[in-house]
Design a protein around this motif. Structure first.
Motif, PDB file in Angstrom:
ATOM      1  N   UNK A  28       0.807  -1.219   0.000  1.00 20.05           N
ATOM      2  CA  UNK A  28       0.000   0.000   0.000  1.00 20.05           C
ATOM      3  C   UNK A  28       0.841   1.270   0.000  1.00 20.05           C
ATOM      4  N   UNK A  29       2.088   1.194   0.397  1.00 14.78           N
ATOM      5  CA  UNK A  29       2.950   2.372   0.410  1.00 14.78           C
ATOM      6  C   UNK A  29       3.356   2.715  -1.027  1.00 14.78           C
ATOM      7  N   UNK A  30       3.282   4.011  -1.373  1.00 18.11           N
ATOM      8  CA  UNK A  30       3.582   4.440  -2.735  1.00 18.11           C
ATOM      9  C   UNK A  30       4.740   5.426  -2.704  1.00 18.11           C
ATOM     10  N   UNK A  31       5.740   5.180  -3.549  1.00 20.63           N
ATOM     11  CA  UNK A  31       6.849   6.112  -3.732  1.00 20.63           C
ATOM     12  C   UNK A  31       6.723   6.690  -5.129  1.00 20.63           C
ATOM     13  N   UNK A  32       6.684   8.014  -5.209  1.00 19.02           N
ATOM     14  CA  UNK A  32       6.580   8.687  -6.498  1.00 19.02           C
ATOM     15  C   UNK A  32       7.962   9.227  -6.859  1.00 19.02           C
ATOM     16  N   UNK A  33       8.372   8.989  -8.112  1.00 13.56           N
ATOM     17  CA  UNK A  33       9.681   9.416  -8.609  1.00 13.56           C
ATOM     18  C   UNK A  33       9.487  10.339  -9.801  1.00 13.56           C
ATOM     19  N   UNK A  34      10.326  11.384  -9.870  1.00 15.08           N
ATOM     20  CA  UNK A  34      10.249  12.322 -10.974  1.00 15.08           C
ATOM     21  C   UNK A  34      11.648  12.766 -11.340  1.00 15.08           C
ATOM     22  N   UNK A  73      -5.147   2.230   1.555  1.00 15.68           N
ATOM     23  CA  UNK A  73      -5.259   1.758   0.177  1.00 15.68           C
ATOM     24  C   UNK A  73      -4.173   2.360  -0.697  1.00 15.68           C
ATOM     25  N   UNK A  74      -3.752   1.587  -1.680  1.00 17.91           N
ATOM     26  CA  UNK A  74      -2.704   2.034  -2.592  1.00 17.91           C
ATOM     27  C   UNK A  74      -3.183   3.206  -3.447  1.00 17.91           C
ATOM     28  N   UNK A  75      -4.426   3.163  -3.881  1.00 18.20           N
ATOM     29  CA  UNK A  75      -4.970   4.215  -4.733  1.00 18.20           C
ATOM     30  C   UNK A  75      -5.013   5.561  -4.006  1.00 18.20           C
ATOM     31  N   UNK A  76      -5.447   5.554  -2.764  1.00 15.73           N
ATOM     32  CA  UNK A  76      -5.489   6.803  -1.983  1.00 15.73           C
ATOM     33  C   UNK A  76      -4.083   7.325  -1.727  1.00 15.73           C
TER      34      UNK A  76
END
Length: 130
Positions: A28-34, A73-76
């Motif tokens: 469920x943890x999300x890491x965003x990369x840019x 949740x992963x989506x949230x």
């Protein structure tokens, strides 16, 4: 507010900390990369400003990253991560106004001197005299 969310990539992982039945099997943890330098939304000056302001969040490969594991949740978490990174970059792009040096007015100077004089007189009156 620029929306560069099409340039973001995501990684998921298991959230840390105590949990229940899902903690060991659901990512469920999300890491965003840019990749800041490869962005087509910003010019070179803006990219430099982002690098300068957010250099503690940018790794050696030039990726700005942010991890979110606030919700279950992963989506949230993904939605929240997009909001946070957009807000972070847009805050970094704000150019602060330069401060204009001003001098205190005559009345402000006089008020300060009067206050000092009153305090001095008060302390002078405290002295014990024979």
């Amino acid at each position: 507010m620029k929306d560069f969310s099409k340039e973001l990539t995501f990684k998921t992982s298991r959230s840390s900390g105590a949990g229940g039945q899902n903690v060991n099997k659901v990512e469920t943890s999300v890491t965003v990369l840019w990749k800041v330098s490869d962005s087509g939304f910003f010019n070179d000056e803006q990219k430099d400003r982002i690098h300068h302001k957010l250099n503690n969040r940018i790794n050696a490969e030039g990726f700005l990253f942010l991890t979110v594991s606030e919700t279950r949740t992963q989506l949230m978490n993904k939605t929240r991560a997009i909001e946070k990174i957009l807000e972070l970059v847009n805050q970094a792009l704000i150019i602060p106004k330069k401060r204009l040096a001003t001098k205190p007015s005559k009345s402000q100077k006089q008020k300060r001197l009067d206050t000092k004089k009153k305090l001095s007189d008060k302390k002078e009156n405290r002295k014990f005299r024979y």
